[in-house]
Design an enzyme around this catalytic site. Structure first.
Site, PDB file in Angstrom:
ATOM      1  CG  ASP A 137       0.038   3.171   4.183  1.00 48.92           C
ATOM      2  OD1 ASP A 137      -0.178   3.919   3.895  1.00 48.92           O
ATOM      3  OD2 ASP A 137      -1.183   2.104   5.058  1.00 48.92           O
ATOM      4  CB  CYS A 160      -1.869  -2.976   8.890  1.00 46.07           C
ATOM      5  SG  CYS A 160      -2.956  -2.564   6.983  1.00 46.07           S
ATOM      6  CB  CYS A 162      -0.921   0.131   1.200  1.00 47.14           C
ATOM      7  SG  CYS A 162      -0.050   0.223   2.680  1.00 47.14           S
ATOM      8  CB  CYS A 181      -4.290   1.969   7.023  1.00 44.21           C
ATOM      9  SG  CYS A 181      -3.137   0.606   8.227  1.00 44.21           S
TER      10      CYS A 181
HETATM   11 FE1  FES Z   1      -1.490  -0.190   4.387  1.00 39.05          FE
HETATM   12 FE2  FES Z   1      -2.752  -1.043   6.733  1.00 39.05          FE
HETATM   13  S1  FES Z   1      -3.218  -0.135   4.637  1.00 39.05           S
HETATM   14  S2  FES Z   1      -0.294  -0.470   6.454  1.00 39.05           S
END
Ligand code: FES
Length: 160
Positions: free
Chosen positions: A37, A108, A35, A64
């Site tokens: 992140d 995550c 993602c 997130c």
């Molecule tokens: Fe990627 Fe949570 S959606 S770390």
């Protein structure tokens, strides 16, 4: 028993140990290929009964909400753990009271586990006699600004 969303909401009401730790002994940063992140974890060690244990842990996340909630739980759970105990912990254990993460959110938790492992690796390899790394560590926010420039606007496509 509450569902995951409720537990997540509760955890996010007062996230623990959020923010940079200026006197940390070690830091680990990872990005998720799933993602994009990122999460950074700082560790501070102390000695207890002749063993090196985690005194404090903190985190910073531009990820997130699930990553924030897991990191909050993890940084509490990690207090007092030895390097070996911390290294052996999986994302499912680090998420603590959040319980099992939904399939879409497993990565995550892995982001938190990855940041922890990075920080532990840094602590293991840190030798006072070695020449310290010459590169200046960037802050997470500066890295985020590079990958996600501020002021980006999203233009909605015309429905034609
Ligand atoms: Fe990627 Fe949570 S959606 S770390």
């Amino acid at each position: 028993m509450e569902d995951f969303e409720t537990r997540l909401k509760q955890a996010l009401e007062s996230p623990q140990n959020q923010g940079e730790m200026t006197d940390a002994d070690s830091v680990g940063t990872v990005g998720s290929p799933d993602c994009g992140d990122m999460l950074r974890m700082w560790l501070k060690f102390t000695e207890k009964d002749g063993q090196k244990v985690i005194d404090r842990a903190s985190f910073q996340s531009f990820g997130c909400q699930t990553a924030i909630a897991v990191a909050s739980m993890a940084t509490e759970i990690l207090k007092g753990k030895t390097m070996e105990q911390a290294r052996a912990m999986k994302a499912s254990e680090l998420s603590g009271e959040l319980g099992a993460l939904p399939p879409m959110k497993i990565h995550c938790g892995q982001l938190v586990e990855g940041a922890l492992k990075e920080a532990l690796d840094g602590a293991t390899s840190a030798q006072p006699t070695r020449t310290p790394t010459t590169s200046t560590p960037e802050t997470l926010s500066s890295q985020m600004q590079q990958s996600r420039p501020a002021g980006v606007t999203i233009r909605l496509l015309d429905p034609s």
